[in-house]
Design an enzyme around this catalytic site. Structure first.
Site, mmCIF file in Angstrom:
data_model
loop_
_atom_site.group_PDB
_atom_site.id
_atom_site.type_symbol
_atom_site.label_atom_id
_atom_site.label_comp_id
_atom_site.label_asym_id
_atom_site.label_seq_id
_atom_site.Cartn_x
_atom_site.Cartn_y
_atom_site.Cartn_z
ATOM 1 N N LYS A 1 41.769 43.591 37.705
ATOM 2 C CA LYS A 1 40.909 44.418 36.850
ATOM 3 C C LYS A 1 39.754 45.034 37.641
ATOM 4 O O LYS A 1 39.016 45.863 37.118
ATOM 5 C CB LYS A 1 40.351 43.585 35.682
ATOM 6 N N LYS B 1 36.985 43.762 38.438
ATOM 7 C CA LYS B 1 35.716 43.454 37.767
ATOM 8 C C LYS B 1 35.341 42.023 38.087
ATOM 9 O O LYS B 1 36.216 41.207 38.374
ATOM 10 C CB LYS B 1 35.877 43.552 36.247
#
Ligand code: CTP
Length: 142
Positions: A48, A50
């Protein structure tokens, strides 16, 4: 008697919200025993791109505390990507997912593999209007 005995679903479940809860409650409506794979922090970073807000141990604790969940366990990238590995590990008879995953390469591949071994896949309606990303944006703009 529910439709399935053992159900499995997987996700990051960061900043737990009602979209997650709706999904998990709908899973539990259809199976006697619900297992939830929690993607580890490295998955969030690598896939992701993140940094998780809630760390992996806490995300497992939060999901394990839910009435609709029987067992939550950390899973790595390999088990998340290759659902045959998840099947070997957890031995479920249905895989649940939000319908935002339908038609993706990962799930098309899983549908073909599971058809051969008689394991079902049920797509459940994605809850519109809320997501971890939306919550992060709201907090950022607060
Ligand atoms: N999900 C859902 N409805 C939402 C958000 C998530 O049904 N509004 C489902 C997803 O389809 C998935 C599971 O919850 O099966 C875990 O999703 P996850 O990626 O952890 O949550 P998101 O809120 O979608 O995270 P992000 O915004 O980072 O993509």
């Amino acid at each position: 008697m529910k439709k399935y005995k053992i159900g499995y679903t997987v996700g990051v479940f960061d900043l737990f919200h009602t979209g997650h809860l709706n999904l998990l409650e709908r899973c539990k409506e259809q199976c006697e025993y619900l297992i939830v794979g929690i993607c580890d922090d490295n998955y969030v970073r690598d896939i992701k791109h993140k940094e998780p807000i809630i760390n992996q141990e806490d995300r497992v604790r939060l999901i394990n505390a839910l009435k609709c969940v029987d067992r939550a366990e950390l899973v790595d990238y390999k088990i998340t990507d290759d659902k045959m590995l998840a099947l070997d590990k957890f031995g479920f008879d249905v895989l649940f997912s939000g319908d935002d995953w339908k038609g993706t390469e990962r799930y098309n591949r899983t549908e073909e593999q599971f058809a051969k071994v008689g394991v079902s896949i049920e797509y459940l309606p994605y809850t519109q209007g809320i997501s971890t990303s939306d919550l992060k944006n709201k907090i950022k703009n607060y």
